[in-house]
Design a protein around this motif. Structure first.
Motif, short mmCIF file in Angstrom:
data_model
loop_
_atom_site.label_atom_id
_atom_site.label_comp_id
_atom_site.label_asym_id
_atom_site.label_seq_id
_atom_site.Cartn_x
_atom_site.Cartn_y
_atom_site.Cartn_z
N MET A 48 -19.63 -47.22 19.90
CA MET A 48 -18.79 -46.02 19.87
C MET A 48 -17.76 -46.07 20.99
O MET A 48 -17.92 -46.77 21.98
N ASN A 49 -16.69 -45.32 20.77
CA ASN A 49 -15.62 -45.29 21.76
C ASN A 49 -15.51 -43.92 22.40
O ASN A 49 -15.41 -42.92 21.70
N ILE A 50 -15.53 -43.88 23.73
CA ILE A 50 -15.35 -42.61 24.45
C ILE A 50 -14.31 -42.82 25.52
O ILE A 50 -14.50 -43.66 26.41
N SER A 54 -15.51 -48.63 25.46
CA SER A 54 -16.27 -49.02 24.28
C SER A 54 -17.73 -49.19 24.68
O SER A 54 -18.05 -49.97 25.57
N LEU A 55 -18.60 -48.43 24.02
CA LEU A 55 -20.03 -48.49 24.36
C LEU A 55 -20.81 -49.11 23.21
O LEU A 55 -20.57 -48.81 22.06
N TRP A 62 -27.03 -47.16 25.85
CA TRP A 62 -25.62 -47.43 25.63
C TRP A 62 -25.07 -48.23 26.81
O TRP A 62 -25.20 -47.84 27.95
N VAL A 63 -24.47 -49.37 26.50
CA VAL A 63 -23.94 -50.26 27.53
C VAL A 63 -22.44 -50.37 27.35
O VAL A 63 -21.96 -50.52 26.22
N SER A 64 -21.69 -50.31 28.45
CA SER A 64 -20.25 -50.43 28.35
C SER A 64 -19.87 -51.87 28.03
O SER A 64 -20.34 -52.79 28.67
N GLY A 71 -8.14 -52.12 32.39
CA GLY A 71 -8.18 -50.66 32.40
C GLY A 71 -9.51 -50.11 32.86
O GLY A 71 -9.59 -49.33 33.80
N SER A 72 -10.58 -50.56 32.20
CA SER A 72 -11.89 -50.00 32.51
C SER A 72 -12.44 -50.56 33.82
O SER A 72 -13.26 -49.93 34.47
N GLN A 73 -11.96 -51.75 34.19
CA GLN A 73 -12.36 -52.30 35.50
C GLN A 73 -11.88 -51.35 36.59
O GLN A 73 -12.62 -51.02 37.51
N LYS A 74 -10.62 -50.89 36.46
CA LYS A 74 -10.06 -49.93 37.41
C LYS A 74 -10.90 -48.66 37.43
O LYS A 74 -11.20 -48.11 38.49
#
Length: 129
Positions: A48-50, A54-55, A62-64, A71-74
């Protein structure tokens, strides 16, 4: 003549040939893999996407997935920094509480001492009269 049965023998049940695939009753005895193949349940991991994250549902949690993209590293770094800040703030507040409790017990002790001295003064005064 004799009344014919309305539908003749059209609806008399034919013997159904035994099913090649697993019947429902034996379904639970199949191991998971063949059950997935049998019923087409092998649709991969739920994802799923939140908020751009993306999980993936993996081993019951739930794992990222998107740690890789910049982006998500930041975002992860921002959250780590925020976490650090909150922990430091928390420690500071704990320290303040400790200090306040010390001050409170000191004040309480002093006030008990004063009450005691006051009692003794009263008794002393009564003796004088």
């Amino acid at each position: 003549g004799e009344a014919m049965p309305l539908f003749g023998n059209v609806f008399s049940p034919k013997k159904t040939p035994p099913r090649k695939s697993a019947s429902l009753s034996s379904l639970h005895t199949l191991d998971r893999m063949s059950r997935e193949v049998e019923l087409g349940l092998d649709h991969g991991t739920p994802v799923m996407n939140i908020g751009g994250q993306s999980l993936k549902f993996d081993n019951g949690q739930w794992v990222s997935e998107s740690i890789g993209d910049g982006g998500s590293q930041k975002e992860v770094q921002r959250l780590r920094r925020r976490n650090q800040q909150l922990e430091e703030e928390n420690n500071l507040l704990r320290l303040k509480i400790d200090i306040l409790l010390d001050m409170l017990s000191e004040t309480t002790a002093e006030s008990h001492l004063m009450e005691k001295e006051l009692e003794e003064l009263k008794i002393h005064n009564r003796k004088r009269k």
